[in-house]
Design an enzyme around this catalytic site. Sequence first.
Site, short mmCIF file in Angstrom:
data_model
loop_
_atom_site.label_atom_id
_atom_site.label_comp_id
_atom_site.label_asym_id
_atom_site.label_seq_id
_atom_site.Cartn_x
_atom_site.Cartn_y
_atom_site.Cartn_z
N GLU A 1 -22.76 -7.14 -3.28
CA GLU A 1 -23.87 -6.18 -3.31
C GLU A 1 -24.19 -5.76 -4.75
OE1 GLU A 1 -23.00 -2.62 -1.13
OE2 GLU A 1 -25.05 -1.88 -1.31
N ASP B 1 -29.50 -3.62 -1.28
CA ASP B 1 -29.50 -2.19 -0.93
C ASP B 1 -30.73 -1.57 -1.60
OD1 ASP B 1 -29.11 0.64 -1.09
OD2 ASP B 1 -26.96 0.38 -0.78
N HIS C 1 -28.92 -3.12 3.17
CA HIS C 1 -28.73 -1.67 3.32
C HIS C 1 -30.06 -0.99 3.09
CE1 HIS C 1 -24.14 -1.62 2.38
NE2 HIS C 1 -24.39 -1.80 3.67
N ARG D 1 -31.70 8.38 -1.45
CA ARG D 1 -30.61 8.01 -0.52
C ARG D 1 -30.67 8.79 0.79
NH1 ARG D 1 -24.87 5.40 -2.68
NH2 ARG D 1 -25.37 3.43 -1.69
N GLU E 1 -27.65 3.10 5.31
CA GLU E 1 -26.53 3.69 4.57
C GLU E 1 -27.11 4.90 3.83
OE1 GLU E 1 -23.05 1.86 1.82
OE2 GLU E 1 -25.06 1.67 0.99
C1 LER Z 1 -21.97 0.50 -0.83
O1 LER Z 1 -22.69 -0.23 0.11
C2 LER Z 1 -22.85 1.07 -1.85
O2 LER Z 1 -24.05 1.01 -1.72
C3 LER Z 1 -22.27 1.70 -3.03
O3 LER Z 1 -23.10 2.67 -3.54
C4 LER Z 1 -20.90 2.23 -2.86
O4 LER Z 1 -20.03 1.28 -2.46
MN MN Z 2 -25.01 -0.15 -0.12
#
Ligand code: LER
Ligand code: MN
Length: 290
Positions: free
Chosen positions: A164, A197, A223, A229, A258
């Site tokens: 990631e 993400d 994500h 967030r 997330e």
């Molecule tokens: C985890 O998926 C993530 O996005 C990070 O910020 C912390 O592991």
């Molecule tokens: Mn993440």
Amino acid sequence: MRLSLVVSLGATTFEAVAMREGFADLERVAALGFDGVELAVRDPAEVEGAALAERCAGLGLPVAALGTGQAYLHEGLSLTSPAAGIRRAASERLRQHIRLASMLNEVRGAPSSGVQVIVGLLRGQAAEAAAGAAGREQAEGRLREALEAVLAEADAGEVGLAIEPINRYETDFLNTAAECVAVIERIGHRRLGLVADTFHMNIEEVSIEAGLRAAAPHLRHVHVADSNRRPPGQGHLDFRSILSALRDAGYDGYLSAETLPLPTSEDAARLTVSHLRPMLAEVEERRRIS
Ligand code: LER
Ligand code: MN
């Protein structure tokens, strides 16, 4: 594309997780309209894999992915630590995550490339090796070595391992999709892919959509969280455009929320579903008639 929600199986200091009561949350996740669940697991040795698989199967709730970052946050395990013992422990821990993922692969509805085990914060920090580019180069060598046995285990267990891109305020190693793609291509293992993400990409990418398109051949999991967030729709990201880019790039895996548990855990889950479900239907429909 299907929706999943990140649930922590144990107490954690990591903030961006809407639910953290583990086993007890699974029924709520299914009832709130998610198609699957992503589990954040610090130590798989503390998890009864068969019982978990049975519970998820009973609820019709496939496991999309396993998060591993708590092993770094709570125990300091790192795949690129200068200390060989810590690297070995991180690699062994990740193999346990792979074994648990393989058990959860049996739950109907698992991703087509297998349950995805995520390498997020567990990659560690490059500056621990050396400053700048030299540190990143050394970290890549250590990462590659630490992943060798993990990837062999992933092959045997028919699951995926996905790196990631994480923003610069959390790590100095592999911040952008392009950096991750380059490492993934240099390692060149069929079980190794990428997790995108939207929160991190909003900070690091020139364009989230272009970053997703570039990562698409390796993209195994996504994500979703808004710019702050919070749940999708509670910040200023354009999820209609992001979902269209994913759809056009041929991504058909999970979108896993997330997010911060704001305003409450349950509200975060509901807001995610109410924002993304109609957009997903719209994007799929546009694709069908085009
Ligand atoms: C985890 O998926 C993530 O996005 C990070 O910020 C912390 O592991
Ligand atoms: Mn993440």
